[in-house]
Design a protein around this motif. Structure first.
Motif, short mmCIF file in Angstrom:
data_model
loop_
_atom_site.label_atom_id
_atom_site.label_comp_id
_atom_site.label_asym_id
_atom_site.label_seq_id
_atom_site.Cartn_x
_atom_site.Cartn_y
_atom_site.Cartn_z
N LYS A 152 0.92 -1.32 -0.21
CA LYS A 152 0.07 -0.03 0.00
C LYS A 152 0.78 1.30 0.14
O LYS A 152 0.45 2.36 -0.50
N GLU A 153 2.11 1.13 0.74
CA GLU A 153 2.75 2.39 0.77
C GLU A 153 3.57 2.64 -0.66
O GLU A 153 3.76 3.70 -0.78
N GLN A 154 3.44 1.83 -1.54
CA GLN A 154 3.74 2.06 -3.15
C GLN A 154 2.43 2.22 -3.95
O GLN A 154 2.55 2.16 -5.13
N ARG A 155 1.38 2.35 -3.29
CA ARG A 155 -0.12 2.51 -4.14
C ARG A 155 -0.31 1.03 -4.99
O ARG A 155 -0.72 1.41 -6.07
N THR A 156 0.24 -0.07 -4.42
CA THR A 156 -0.08 -1.12 -5.31
C THR A 156 -1.37 -1.87 -4.48
O THR A 156 -1.20 -1.95 -3.25
N GLN A 157 -2.44 -2.06 -5.25
CA GLN A 157 -3.51 -2.66 -4.60
C GLN A 157 -3.08 -4.11 -4.62
O GLN A 157 -2.77 -4.65 -5.63
N VAL A 158 -3.65 -4.91 -3.47
CA VAL A 158 -3.46 -6.49 -3.46
C VAL A 158 -5.04 -6.99 -3.02
O VAL A 158 -5.73 -6.58 -2.19
N LEU A 159 -5.21 -7.91 -3.94
CA LEU A 159 -6.71 -8.34 -3.96
C LEU A 159 -6.59 -9.85 -3.91
O LEU A 159 -5.80 -10.66 -4.74
N ALA A 160 -7.22 -10.67 -3.04
CA ALA A 160 -7.11 -12.12 -2.75
C ALA A 160 -8.34 -12.63 -3.35
O ALA A 160 -9.52 -12.22 -3.09
N LEU A 161 -8.26 -13.55 -4.12
CA LEU A 161 -9.40 -14.22 -4.80
C LEU A 161 -9.48 -15.52 -4.15
O LEU A 161 -8.87 -16.43 -4.14
N HIS A 162 -10.75 -15.65 -3.46
CA HIS A 162 -11.05 -16.76 -2.72
C HIS A 162 -12.44 -17.56 -3.48
O HIS A 162 -13.27 -16.71 -3.85
N VAL A 163 -12.07 -18.78 -3.99
CA VAL A 163 -12.94 -19.59 -4.59
C VAL A 163 -13.09 -20.96 -4.48
O VAL A 163 -11.95 -21.58 -4.06
N GLY A 164 -14.19 -21.66 -4.84
CA GLY A 164 -14.41 -23.05 -4.67
C GLY A 164 -13.83 -23.73 -5.87
O GLY A 164 -12.79 -23.17 -6.62
N VAL A 165 -14.21 -24.79 -6.37
CA VAL A 165 -13.77 -25.60 -7.29
C VAL A 165 -14.23 -24.93 -8.73
O VAL A 165 -15.44 -24.98 -8.86
N VAL A 166 -13.14 -24.70 -9.70
CA VAL A 166 -13.65 -23.88 -10.70
C VAL A 166 -13.44 -25.06 -12.00
O VAL A 166 -12.72 -26.19 -12.06
N ASP A 167 -14.50 -24.86 -12.92
CA ASP A 167 -14.53 -25.77 -14.08
C ASP A 167 -13.26 -25.75 -15.14
O ASP A 167 -13.46 -24.94 -16.07
N THR A 168 -12.29 -26.28 -14.85
CA THR A 168 -10.86 -26.38 -15.45
C THR A 168 -10.34 -27.62 -15.70
O THR A 168 -10.77 -28.70 -15.06
N ASP A 169 -9.26 -27.67 -16.67
CA ASP A 169 -8.51 -29.26 -16.73
C ASP A 169 -7.86 -29.63 -15.28
O ASP A 169 -7.94 -30.82 -15.20
N LEU A 170 -7.80 -28.76 -14.31
CA LEU A 170 -7.20 -29.20 -13.01
C LEU A 170 -8.32 -30.01 -12.30
O LEU A 170 -8.01 -30.72 -11.45
N THR A 171 -9.60 -29.77 -12.41
CA THR A 171 -10.62 -30.15 -11.69
C THR A 171 -11.46 -31.30 -12.70
O THR A 171 -12.78 -31.45 -11.98
N LYS A 172 -10.96 -31.69 -13.71
CA LYS A 172 -12.02 -32.44 -14.48
C LYS A 172 -12.30 -33.64 -13.83
O LYS A 172 -13.41 -34.20 -14.40
N ASP A 173 -11.52 -34.24 -13.10
CA ASP A 173 -11.95 -35.55 -12.46
C ASP A 173 -12.67 -35.54 -11.17
O ASP A 173 -13.13 -36.45 -10.47
N PHE A 174 -12.99 -34.23 -10.93
CA PHE A 174 -13.75 -34.03 -9.44
C PHE A 174 -15.14 -33.96 -9.77
O PHE A 174 -15.72 -33.13 -10.31
N ASN A 175 -15.92 -34.84 -9.35
CA ASN A 175 -17.45 -34.85 -9.42
C ASN A 175 -18.11 -34.06 -8.42
O ASN A 175 -18.81 -34.57 -7.35
N VAL A 176 -18.12 -32.65 -8.60
CA VAL A 176 -18.53 -31.85 -7.34
C VAL A 176 -19.04 -30.54 -8.27
O VAL A 176 -18.62 -30.41 -9.47
N PRO A 177 -19.93 -29.79 -7.58
CA PRO A 177 -20.38 -28.53 -8.29
C PRO A 177 -19.15 -27.58 -8.74
O PRO A 177 -18.21 -27.53 -7.84
N LYS A 178 -19.23 -26.88 -9.68
CA LYS A 178 -18.07 -26.10 -10.34
C LYS A 178 -18.33 -24.78 -10.66
O LYS A 178 -19.56 -24.65 -11.34
N SER A 179 -17.76 -23.75 -10.54
CA SER A 179 -18.01 -22.72 -10.98
C SER A 179 -17.38 -22.44 -12.59
O SER A 179 -16.59 -23.05 -12.87
#
Length: 233
Positions: free
Chosen positions: A162-189
């Motif tokens: 913040k001292e150098q005026r850089t905004q830092v944003l944390a993204l918190h998310v559950g399972v997203v529908d990508t190649d990484l999660t293709k074998d997970f049988n759960v609801p996906k974003s």
């Protein structure tokens, strides 16, 4: 921070959530979009500039930061997932592998690009985290620990940058529908939805983005007398 006219660098930007970030930034009018990836061969998406990047290799990270010195928005998206229970004999080795990308990789890119952002009037950093920081999933033990470490790093980084005026944003998310999660049988974003909500939060000068309903419920449960992470169900 506005995405329009920004110069964006996305780690792990050749597919999945990273590619969704790059495409949405293009849609919002970013001036230039770098997409970091280990192998740039065959990558040809109009409007996106492929950059050789291995977040586990310090020299590769430094070279990317030097080559892309006009960056104003860094998206720390690169990550890997491995399955393993806490008491498995492979847990130590598995944790080292996952931390090398998900935590130390994020540290390396942040340290390399922070001076670049400072030089370019501050800009912003988005760190892609996970709801398993707050929700115990035994089979994702190493992955969860790496994201918890990344969350802690993000929180300590925010007041400093913040001292150098850089905004830092944390993204918190559950399972997203990508190649990484293709074998997970759960609801996906949907990745596009997650990215839109995240960049909306960035442009609203927020410090956290809770990109799906399940993550919002988890966050609210942290303040209960019996916190949500003590009741995994």
């Amino acid at each position: 921070m506005k995405v329009q006219k920004s110069v964006v660098f996305v780690t792990g930007g050749n597919r999945g959530l990273g590619l969704a970030f790059a495409r949405e930034a293009l849609h919002r009018g970013a001036a230039k979009i770098y997409v970091g990836m280990r192998n740039t061969n065959g990558f040809d998406v109009p409007g996106l500039v492929p950059v050789s990047l291995d977040v586990t290799d310090l020299e590769s990270v430094r070279a990317a930061a030097a080559a892309c010195s006009d960056t104003t928005l860094l998206v720390n998206n690169a990550g890997i997932g491995r399955l393993g229970l806490p008491l498995d004999s492979t847990m130590e080795a598995l944790s080292r592998e996952v931390f090398e990308t998900n935590y130390y990789g994020l540290v390396r890119t942040t340290q390399a690009f922070a001076p670049v952002l400072a030089k370019n009037n501050g800009g912003a950093i988005i760190n892609v985290l996970s709801d398993v920081t707050w929700r115990p999933v035994p089979i994702l033990s190493a992955y969860s620990a790496s994201k918890a470490a990344a969350w802690s790093f993000t929180n300590t980084l925010r007041p400093l940058l913040k001292e150098q005026r850089t905004q830092v944003l944390a993204l918190h998310v559950g399972v997203v529908d990508t190649d990484l999660t293709k074998d997970f049988n759960v609801p996906k974003s949907n990745p596009a939805t997650v990215v839109r909500r995240t960049l909306d939060a960035l442009e609203a000068n927020m410090e956290e983005a809770l990109a799906d309903e399940g993550t919002q419920v988890l966050k609210q449960g942290l303040s209960r007398e019996r916190a949500s992470y003590l009741d995994p169900a």
